[in-house]
Design an enzyme around this catalytic site. Structure first.
Site, PDB file in Angstrom:
ATOM      1  CE  LYS A  28       5.119  38.451 -84.069  1.00 54.81           C
ATOM      2  NZ  LYS A  28       5.932  38.311 -82.845  1.00 54.81           N
TER       3      LYS A  28
HETATM    4  P1  NAD Z   1       4.619  27.453 -81.222  1.00 56.84           P
HETATM    5  O1  NAD Z   1       3.869  27.434 -82.481  1.00 56.84           O
HETATM    6  O2  NAD Z   1       5.965  26.814 -81.167  1.00 56.84           O
HETATM    7  O3  NAD Z   1       3.744  26.781 -80.036  1.00 56.84           O
HETATM    8  C1  NAD Z   1       2.470  27.228 -79.720  1.00 56.84           C
HETATM    9  C2  NAD Z   1       1.870  26.311 -78.646  1.00 56.84           C
HETATM   10  O4  NAD Z   1       0.607  26.842 -78.258  1.00 56.84           O
HETATM   11  C3  NAD Z   1       1.630  24.891 -79.113  1.00 56.84           C
HETATM   12  O5  NAD Z   1       1.888  24.014 -78.039  1.00 56.84           O
HETATM   13  C4  NAD Z   1       0.127  24.892 -79.439  1.00 56.84           C
HETATM   14  O6  NAD Z   1      -0.445  23.599 -79.327  1.00 56.84           O
HETATM   15  C5  NAD Z   1      -0.391  25.832 -78.368  1.00 56.84           C
HETATM   16  N1  NAD Z   1      -1.668  26.457 -78.712  1.00 56.84           N
HETATM   17  C6  NAD Z   1      -2.038  27.007 -79.886  1.00 56.84           C
HETATM   18  N2  NAD Z   1      -3.289  27.479 -79.801  1.00 56.84           N
HETATM   19  C7  NAD Z   1      -3.707  27.244 -78.546  1.00 56.84           C
HETATM   20  C8  NAD Z   1      -4.916  27.487 -77.862  1.00 56.84           C
HETATM   21  N3  NAD Z   1      -5.944  28.071 -78.474  1.00 56.84           N
HETATM   22  N4  NAD Z   1      -4.994  27.119 -76.561  1.00 56.84           N
HETATM   23  C9  NAD Z   1      -3.949  26.527 -75.967  1.00 56.84           C
HETATM   24  N5  NAD Z   1      -2.787  26.256 -76.550  1.00 56.84           N
HETATM   25  C10 NAD Z   1      -2.683  26.607 -77.835  1.00 56.84           C
HETATM   26  O7  NAD Z   1       4.694  28.994 -80.794  1.00 56.84           O
HETATM   27  P2  NAD Z   1       5.793  29.709 -79.884  1.00 56.84           P
HETATM   28  O8  NAD Z   1       6.879  30.180 -80.767  1.00 56.84           O
HETATM   29  O9  NAD Z   1       6.102  28.869 -78.697  1.00 56.84           O
HETATM   30  O10 NAD Z   1       4.982  31.003 -79.418  1.00 56.84           O
HETATM   31  C11 NAD Z   1       4.081  30.992 -78.315  1.00 56.84           C
HETATM   32  C12 NAD Z   1       3.825  32.423 -77.863  1.00 56.84           C
HETATM   33  O11 NAD Z   1       5.076  33.036 -77.503  1.00 56.84           O
HETATM   34  C13 NAD Z   1       3.198  33.334 -78.925  1.00 56.84           C
HETATM   35  O12 NAD Z   1       2.361  34.268 -78.284  1.00 56.84           O
HETATM   36  C14 NAD Z   1       4.405  34.058 -79.510  1.00 56.84           C
HETATM   37  O13 NAD Z   1       4.067  35.300 -80.092  1.00 56.84           O
HETATM   38  C15 NAD Z   1       5.245  34.248 -78.249  1.00 56.84           C
HETATM   39  N6  NAD Z   1       6.663  34.478 -78.511  1.00 56.84           N
HETATM   40  C16 NAD Z   1       7.415  33.562 -79.187  1.00 56.84           C
HETATM   41  C17 NAD Z   1       8.765  33.809 -79.379  1.00 56.84           C
HETATM   42  C18 NAD Z   1       9.678  32.811 -80.060  1.00 56.84           C
HETATM   43  O14 NAD Z   1      10.910  33.012 -80.016  1.00 56.84           O
HETATM   44  N7  NAD Z   1       9.180  31.745 -80.662  1.00 56.84           N
HETATM   45  C19 NAD Z   1       9.345  34.999 -78.897  1.00 56.84           C
HETATM   46  C20 NAD Z   1       8.548  35.903 -78.213  1.00 56.84           C
HETATM   47  C21 NAD Z   1       7.216  35.626 -78.019  1.00 56.84           C
END
Ligand code: NAD
Length: 416
Positions: A108
């Site tokens: 990561k």
């Molecule tokens: P992103 O940056 O696209 O979106 C994050 C979202 O969370 C946004 O809507 C933001 O406003 C919201 N957010 C941020 N802080 C917050 C808080 N304190 N309370 C409530 N909402 C909050 O991120 P993403 O890529 O969608 O990732 C989200 C989660 O999924 C993370 O834990 C990430 O590790 C996990 N994840 C993502 C992927 C991927 O392919 N992008 C894959 C596996 C896991």
């Protein structure tokens, strides 16, 4: 991270690891090898801001375990992305890639920055500098970055370009790129689509009718918005959604495509007229069938675990539930499908992207989605039967499968 606590997120993930290692009877030496990251790098990321001043950010790349193949893991841009958090996320990648049986290890990256405060050109410069600082550790057969929170396909295009300036054209060095630059069809939606596939499968086991099922989604970024959209297309009712700025509730179901348009225009979900405003805390405690935390880690803790009313929790975010809260929620009879299973769709299609580039042959989106579904359901069924046969939770079963595979690879390599 949302609150101060005694254990770091990495310590907490290791509690889940230890639990699996105990049941698998791993020796102390092997446990230490599996627990500790193989390599960690902290870098300085200086950026010339648009106003001419220099701002220095801190970045990390943690390579947790590479016994099963090249490392693979996202890059997070977030103020809370400190070394402990990046370590935790890297170790989750190790167990996740093993659970879905990809020939990858886990890593990561992170930069401690609020990307919302930077202009596009500042983000471009930050990404290039970060890539230069870690370029000797990454590469198509070494460590393959992907998008995570705060980063997206544009970030990956910049990373690929910066890496390519040193090493020549290297599209297999990163995944989650724009399709025009060798990215895979279906990658952007893959994590959310994987969540939706698991809901359909788990619902059968739980006797839950997904048609009209009340779903609550925390986070409306890449993962949350795609999961909500696909689940709504499948007939579910998305009764609440939130972003960092707060949430919205509509018992009849939110209009997800309209909300997406609204977010594109305004940058958030607050002010949208199709639902009532609620806080993120209220959202987690809503009466619903399925709760999908899809934002940040540590949102369900001992403080709110007893107030969770969902029947099923799909952990789309990484580590949304602390170990103490996990115990409380399980005791309350709620089924939890863990992060290393639920959000694996992203790395599965990152793997498809990597293999497509290496073969210089591209798949139709329908093939990507079919193969994704097969991979997710295979892992789900493995976890499900192990959980039933051993009388353990889905999380315990998922960690057992992942840890066992990595332990076997370490032994077979024979490097001690
Ligand atoms: P992103 O940056 O696209 O979106 C994050 C979202 O969370 C946004 O809507 C933001 O406003 C919201 N957010 C941020 N802080 C917050 C808080 N304190 N309370 C409530 N909402 C909050 O991120 P993403 O890529 O969608 O990732 C989200 C989660 O999924 C993370 O834990 C990430 O590790 C996990 N994840 C993502 C992927 C991927 O392919 N992008 C894959 C596996 C896991």
């Amino acid at each position: 991270m949302l609150k101060t606590k005694e254990l770091s997120t990495f310590d907490e993930v290791n509690l889940f690891f230890d639990n699996a290692a105990d049941r698998l009877g791993l020796t102390n030496g092997l446990r230490e090898m599996l627990k500790r990251p193989w390599r960690e790098l902290q870098v300085q990321v200086p950026v010339r801001m648009d106003n001419g001043e220099i701002q220095v950010f801190t970045g990390f790349r943690v390579q947790h375990n590479g016994a099963r193949g090249p490392y693979n893991g996202g890059v997070r841009y977030h103020l809370g992305a400190d070394l402990e958090e990046v370590r935790a996320l890297a170790s989750l990648m190790t167990w996740k890639t093993a659970l879905v049986n990809l020939p990858y290890g886990g890593s990561k990256g992170g930069v401690q920055v609020d990307p919302g405060q930077l202009s596009m050109s500042e983000l471009n410069r930050l990404t290039r500098r970060y890539t230069l600082q870690i370029e000797h550790l990454i590469g198509p057969n070494r460590d393959i970055p992907a998008p995570d929170m705060g980063t997206n396909s544009q970030t990956m295009a910049w990373m690929m370009d910066a890496y390519g300036q040193l090493h020549g054209h290297s599209p297999a060095a990163v995944t989650g790129k724009p399709v025009e630059m060798g990215g895979s069809l279906g990658r952007e939606a893959a994590t959310g689509r994987g969540v939706a596939f698991l809901l359909q499968e788990a619902a059968k086991d739980l006797g839950l009718d997904t048609d009209g099922a009340r779903i609550v989604v925390q986070g409306f970024g890449n993962v949350g918005s795609w999961a909500a959209r696909i689940m709504a297309d499948n007939g579910c009712r998305i009764v609440a959604i939130s972003g960092v700025d707060g949430g919205l509730y509509n018992a009849g179901g939110l209009d997800v495509p309209r909300l997406q348009e609204y977010q594109k225009m305004t940058g958030g979900v607050t002010g949208f007229t199709g639902g009532d405003q609620i806080s993120n805390q209220e959202l987690l405690e809503l009466d619903c069938d399925v709760l999908v935390p899809a934002a940040i880690d540590n949102v369900i803790t001992v403080d709110n675990a007893r107030n969770i009313k969902a029947h099923l929790i799909l952990e789309a975010a990484n580590h949304p539930i602390t170990p103490d809260a996990d115990r409380i929620v399980n005791e309350g009879g709620v089924t939890i499908l863990p992060d290393i299973l639920v959000n694996a769709g992203g790395v599965v299609v990152s793997y498809f992207e990597w293999t497509q580039i290496l073969q210089e042959f591209h798949w139709e989106e329908s093939r990507v989605n079919e193969e994704l579904q097969k991979t997710m359901l295979r892992a789900y069924n493995e976890v499900r039967s192990r959980s039933i046969n051993e009388g353990i939770t889905h999380r315990q079963a998922a960690f057992e499968v992942g840890v066992q595979r990595v332990a076997r690879a370490v032994e077979l390599r024979g490097f001690v």
